[in-house]
Scaffold this active site. Sequence first.
Site, mmCIF file in Angstrom:
data_model
loop_
_atom_site.group_PDB
_atom_site.id
_atom_site.type_symbol
_atom_site.label_atom_id
_atom_site.label_comp_id
_atom_site.label_asym_id
_atom_site.label_seq_id
_atom_site.Cartn_x
_atom_site.Cartn_y
_atom_site.Cartn_z
ATOM 1 N N ASP A 168 1.202 14.157 -12.771
ATOM 2 C CA ASP A 168 1.779 15.435 -12.420
ATOM 3 C C ASP A 168 2.439 15.427 -10.838
ATOM 4 O O ASP A 168 2.000 15.151 -10.123
ATOM 5 C CB ASP A 168 0.900 16.732 -12.553
ATOM 6 C CG ASP A 168 1.415 17.939 -12.342
ATOM 7 O OD1 ASP A 168 2.226 18.358 -13.287
ATOM 8 O OD2 ASP A 168 1.262 18.666 -11.536
ATOM 9 N N ASP A 211 -3.332 14.322 -18.561
ATOM 10 C CA ASP A 211 -2.703 14.815 -17.406
ATOM 11 C C ASP A 211 -3.426 14.687 -15.952
ATOM 12 O O ASP A 211 -4.327 15.231 -16.105
ATOM 13 C CB ASP A 211 -1.942 16.264 -17.756
ATOM 14 C CG ASP A 211 -0.846 16.566 -17.295
ATOM 15 O OD1 ASP A 211 -0.396 16.122 -16.120
ATOM 16 O OD2 ASP A 211 0.141 17.237 -18.172
ATOM 17 N N GLU A 230 5.494 11.834 -13.242
ATOM 18 C CA GLU A 230 6.551 13.071 -13.200
ATOM 19 C C GLU A 230 7.243 13.037 -12.070
ATOM 20 O O GLU A 230 6.542 13.170 -10.907
ATOM 21 C CB GLU A 230 5.756 14.341 -13.687
ATOM 22 C CG GLU A 230 7.095 15.361 -13.870
ATOM 23 C CD GLU A 230 6.427 16.727 -13.346
ATOM 24 O OE1 GLU A 230 6.986 17.665 -13.888
ATOM 25 O OE2 GLU A 230 5.424 16.953 -12.738
ATOM 26 N N HIS A 241 6.867 20.614 -21.976
ATOM 27 C CA HIS A 241 6.389 21.854 -21.879
ATOM 28 C C HIS A 241 7.257 22.666 -20.594
ATOM 29 O O HIS A 241 6.739 23.842 -20.526
ATOM 30 C CB HIS A 241 4.926 22.042 -21.497
ATOM 31 C CG HIS A 241 4.546 21.239 -20.058
ATOM 32 N ND1 HIS A 241 5.050 19.931 -19.836
ATOM 33 C CD2 HIS A 241 4.067 21.730 -18.846
ATOM 34 C CE1 HIS A 241 4.557 19.566 -18.592
ATOM 35 N NE2 HIS A 241 4.085 20.712 -18.102
ATOM 36 N N ASP A 242 7.952 21.909 -20.022
ATOM 37 C CA ASP A 242 8.746 22.715 -18.776
ATOM 38 C C ASP A 242 10.245 22.824 -19.045
ATOM 39 O O ASP A 242 10.940 23.667 -18.352
ATOM 40 C CB ASP A 242 8.607 21.955 -17.576
ATOM 41 C CG ASP A 242 7.214 21.696 -16.912
ATOM 42 O OD1 ASP A 242 6.381 22.539 -17.051
ATOM 43 O OD2 ASP A 242 7.083 20.698 -16.220
HETATM 44 C C1 GLC Z 1 4.471 19.885 -13.225
HETATM 45 C C2 GLC Z 1 4.305 20.434 -14.574
HETATM 46 C C3 GLC Z 1 4.330 21.800 -14.712
HETATM 47 C C4 GLC Z 1 3.486 22.324 -13.399
HETATM 48 C C5 GLC Z 1 3.580 21.804 -12.036
HETATM 49 C C6 GLC Z 1 2.698 22.095 -11.151
HETATM 50 O O1 GLC Z 1 6.055 20.067 -12.980
HETATM 51 O O2 GLC Z 1 4.823 19.593 -15.610
HETATM 52 O O3 GLC Z 1 4.141 22.411 -15.697
HETATM 53 O O4 GLC Z 1 3.760 23.800 -13.415
HETATM 54 O O5 GLC Z 1 3.896 20.465 -12.206
HETATM 55 O O6 GLC Z 1 1.264 21.602 -11.710
#
Ligand code: GLC
Length: 551
Positions: A205, A103, A247, A321-322
């Site tokens: 991310d 990540d 992402e 995970h979100d």
């Molecule tokens: C992304 C991650 C999440 C995190 C956010 C800030 O959305 O998937 O878990 O809290 O970024 O890094």
Amino acid sequence: MTEATLHPQWWHRSTIYQIYPRSFADSNGDGIGDIPGIISKLEYLRTLGIEVIWLSPIYASPMDDNGYDISNYQDIAPEFGTLADFDRLVAEANSRGIGIVLDLVVNHTSDEHPWFIEAHKSVDNPYRDFYIWRKPAEDGGPPNGLASSFGGPAWSLDPESGEYYLHLFSRRQPDLNWENPKVRAEIYKMMNWWLKRGISGFRMDVIDYIGKQIDQSVITDGAHLHDYLQEMNRETFGSRNVLTVGETWSATPGSALLYSGRDRGELSMVFQFEHVTQQWDEVYGKWRSRPFDLVKLKSVLSKWQYALSDDGWNSLFWGNHDLPRAVSKYGDVKGFPVESAKMLATILHLLKGTPFIYQGEEIGMTNAPFSKIEQYRDIETLNMHRLHLEAGLAPEEFIKGANENGRDNARTPMQWTSEANAGFTAGIPWIEVNDNYTTINAERAITDEHSIWNHYRRLIALRKEHSVIVYGRYQSYLDQHPDVFAYTRTLDDKRLVVLANFSARSISVDLPNELQVTGRCLINHYGPVDQLQGCIELRPYEAFAVLADAD
Ligand code: GLC
Ligand code: CA
């Protein structure tokens, strides 16, 4: 389209497994999953057919956001292990044909990162410009109205200098200033350091944020976003055969083609979230959900299949995970937990794109049954709880929303066995184990030929075997049908017909001509179907795929 024109990449045929290290496997009884724990489960993943693991962050971090707040990009958090453990993970994984994808969290750092500690010291510190500082507005308040994703303003005041710094997430996650070439150079250096250690790629991310133009209140799709990604590609992974996935909550089919177009020199693919957000409330977002609407879901998934059919590449996922657990969100946990989980897997894994499995999805893990706010650990849930209650939302209503969509649903420990704490830890887990582990656990799933787990194993194997699953052209049918999901995939003289009942009732459906085929059933979970003619009956959550005989 023939196979020769498909521009194959190794990750077109692979299935990726996401590990949330904190909740995966604890090797030393401190209640927190760790790298040695992951190593001990590699054989499990190999048997499932996994070829890539995406690891949520394992770097040094104060864990304000469970590792998405990094204080040292080139070290491992002590609770997860050491660099030597990491090297062993890469070697052990590689020897089983599994690559490790890290990540990459570079929109922001932790406030404990040495760059921020320096930047914070004074306005003329050489690291000041690594972050984004602005003078207060005329009334002394934040420079503008930007809000943090975790609630409240995206600006915090540094009392010493009288300036505000930007944090689009928590106060402890200051945003890096990507306009500063020194920041970019440091990040590329760090990425190359990991690539040389033998990793197989990066999940990036909130990467759609890095081109932000704060003074215009532009966060996503900023003017230089794609320049930065092209530069990153050139300076780091571009010359290597690795997988990259961004992402991008803001992605549209149009921007996805920019990110993942084959001649763009950017990323392999992005995660888009339209199928997730289309179910959210206009006012309360995910904290108050809307009734499930299959017609809408199909239209979003189909739109993305069509848009990226000739260029670009889709990622395919129900959870991470979100997000809530797939079977809780889209399936029927009470009535048909196994059937609906298999149906969801079938639908997703036979689409065009690279499928991602979130840990525990392959055994049908469900949302956390928490009833008290004290059981939650996630910073976002806790912040939003405070803010929404202050704004007048009833506490029970908030818990209902968190039960449905909160991030901790996906973060309860992986359920390995029916022993204490689901075999996740010999100690006290950092977050409660879901008490359905006595029936839902990996040990049991592996030995049951009809388990969700074995269904996933078959789907993963099918993708490796059949090019029509990897490259076939997608066409949807019965778009307005409220309960049935139907599509075909076509490559040369091969046609795959996929049919699913998204409901708890038996449904009779008149098949359009294009779906009336005779062939071989590649996957099913009520018994094989090899003839599709006229009107057929689909049992609750039944799904199957028929590979038509060439005519
Ligand atoms: C992304 C991650 C999440 C995190 C956010 C800030 O959305 O998937 O878990 O809290 O970024 O890094
Ligand atoms: Ca541990």
